[in-house]
Enzyme design. Structure first.
Site, PDB file in Angstrom:
ATOM      1  N   ASP A 298      43.649  44.904  53.133  1.00 40.39           N
ATOM      2  CA  ASP A 298      44.319  44.033  52.163  1.00 40.39           C
ATOM      3  C   ASP A 298      45.245  43.036  52.856  1.00 40.39           C
ATOM      4  O   ASP A 298      46.027  43.409  53.737  1.00 40.39           O
ATOM      5  CB  ASP A 298      45.185  44.882  51.222  1.00 40.39           C
ATOM      6  CG  ASP A 298      44.635  44.933  49.806  1.00 40.39           C
ATOM      7  OD1 ASP A 298      43.860  44.042  49.428  1.00 40.39           O
ATOM      8  OD2 ASP A 298      45.002  45.875  49.086  1.00 40.39           O
TER       9      ASP A 298
ATOM     10  N   GLU B  29      40.342  44.768  38.467  1.00 46.05           N
ATOM     11  CA  GLU B  29      41.269  45.878  38.198  1.00 46.05           C
ATOM     12  C   GLU B  29      41.830  45.784  36.787  1.00 46.05           C
ATOM     13  O   GLU B  29      42.343  44.738  36.369  1.00 46.05           O
ATOM     14  CB  GLU B  29      42.419  45.873  39.225  1.00 46.05           C
ATOM     15  CG  GLU B  29      43.409  47.008  38.967  1.00 46.05           C
ATOM     16  CD  GLU B  29      44.339  47.320  40.131  1.00 46.05           C
ATOM     17  OE1 GLU B  29      44.216  46.683  41.195  1.00 46.05           O
ATOM     18  OE2 GLU B  29      45.189  48.212  39.960  1.00 46.05           O
TER      19      GLU B  29
ATOM     20  N   SER C 107      48.344  49.193  48.507  1.00 40.08           N
ATOM     21  CA  SER C 107      48.897  50.335  47.776  1.00 40.08           C
ATOM     22  C   SER C 107      49.537  51.317  48.759  1.00 40.08           C
ATOM     23  O   SER C 107      50.287  52.211  48.337  1.00 40.08           O
ATOM     24  CB  SER C 107      47.811  51.029  46.956  1.00 40.08           C
ATOM     25  OG  SER C 107      46.657  51.262  47.734  1.00 40.08           O
TER      26      SER C 107
HETATM   27  O1  KIV Z   1      45.696  48.276  47.229  1.00 39.04           O
HETATM   28  C1  KIV Z   1      44.816  48.903  46.622  1.00 39.04           C
HETATM   29  O2  KIV Z   1      44.734  50.148  46.661  1.00 39.04           O
HETATM   30  C2  KIV Z   1      43.869  48.151  45.833  1.00 39.04           C
HETATM   31  C3  KIV Z   1      42.917  48.923  44.966  1.00 39.04           C
HETATM   32  C4  KIV Z   1      43.631  49.397  43.758  1.00 39.04           C
HETATM   33  C5  KIV Z   1      41.724  48.121  44.617  1.00 39.04           C
HETATM   34  O3  KIV Z   1      43.876  46.964  45.863  1.00 39.04           O
END
Ligand code: KIV
Length: 262
Positions: A81, A179, A43
């Site tokens: 991520d 989510e 994100s």
């Molecule tokens: O990238 C992110 O912020 C996420 C969250 C929404 C879990 O994957």
């Protein structure tokens, strides 16, 4: 905190809290909090760089944000991520991407989905890299959904998400983010799994909750999904502070002699 503590928390009925973070300064603050873990989410592409989706995050961008967060929150369990397609180009490419994030200081990685990259998940886990899954609304699939939409509302899609959650557990994931799924489905998945579920827009039955820091801090004016509770009106505080600075400069009350060098 380590990935095993996630399982312990679930078995002891202790809720887990996670927050996203992308930079050093906020990481130093979150490091002083009791939150269990920090996610360097892709994100970042949206909330830090202004892109319309997470598809614009790449390994280098995630590596830099991960490094900054780890520098500020060295004691925290930091999950990074795996960006768009980085785990869909085969095992060697995925290992390279994971290596970049882990050597930036992450203690685990998160990746979306399971079908078609089971081999990657298995190899990461057997290589000693804790893997967190991400099911339900997977932002990297936004164009397949036709928008950021709640998933799992039909019986078939609910069954599908449950199947994927079980598959992730089977492959060795230590937790799974759910989510934007109906609360009832998240409840059923949480009951079915030994590994904890971390919800975002997935109701109260999940074993933990995560929020994007800009939402939690009330920094986002336009984007306000119903699950994103603002725990403080950060936007108002920032605007008031900047207005006070502007006024002080223009009225000549800043800086004072005490704020100046002799
Ligand atoms: O990238 C992110 O912020 C996420 C969250 C929404 C879990 O994957």
């Amino acid at each position: 905190m380590c990935s095993k503590d996630f399982l312990r928390a679930k078995s002891e009925g202790r809720k887990l809290s996670m927050v996203t973070c992308y930079d050093y300064t906020f990481a130093t603050l979150f490091a002083r909090s009791a939150v269990d873990a920090i996610l360097v989410g892709d994100s970042a592409a949206m909330v830090m760089h202004g892109h319309p989706s997470t598809l614009y995050a790449n390994v280098e961008l995630m590596r830099l944000h991960t490094q900054a967060v780890v520098h500020g929150a060295a004691g925290k369990f930091v999950v990074a991520d795996m960006p768009f397609l980085s785990f869909r180009k085969g095992v060697p490419a995925a290992l390279d991407a994971a290596s970049a994030l882990m050597t930036a200081g992450a203690r685990a990685i998160k990746l979306e989905g399971v079908d078609g990259h089971e081999d990657v998940i298995q190899r990461l886990v057997t290589s000693g890299i804790p893997v967190m899954g991400h099911l339900g609304m997977q932002p990297q699939s936004v164009h397949a959904y036709g928008g950021f939409r709640v998933q799992g509302r039909t019986d078939d899609s609910a069954q599908e998400i449950l199947r994927q959650a079980k598959a992730l557990q089977e492959l060795g994931a230590f937790a799974v983010v759910l989510e934007c799924v109906p609360a009832g489905l998240a409840h059923d998945i949480t009951r079915c799994l030994q590994i904890p579920t971390i919800g975002i827009g997935a109701g109260a039955a999940c074993d933990g909750q995560i929020l994007v820091m800009q939402d939690l801090l009330g920094m986002t004016a336009d984007f306000r999904p119903k699950f994103a509770r603002r725990f403080v009106d950060g936007a108002r505080m920032v605007l008031e502070a900047v207005a006070a600075f502007d006024d002080a400069v223009k009225t000549g009350t800043f800086p004072t002699p005490e704020e100046s060098y002799s």
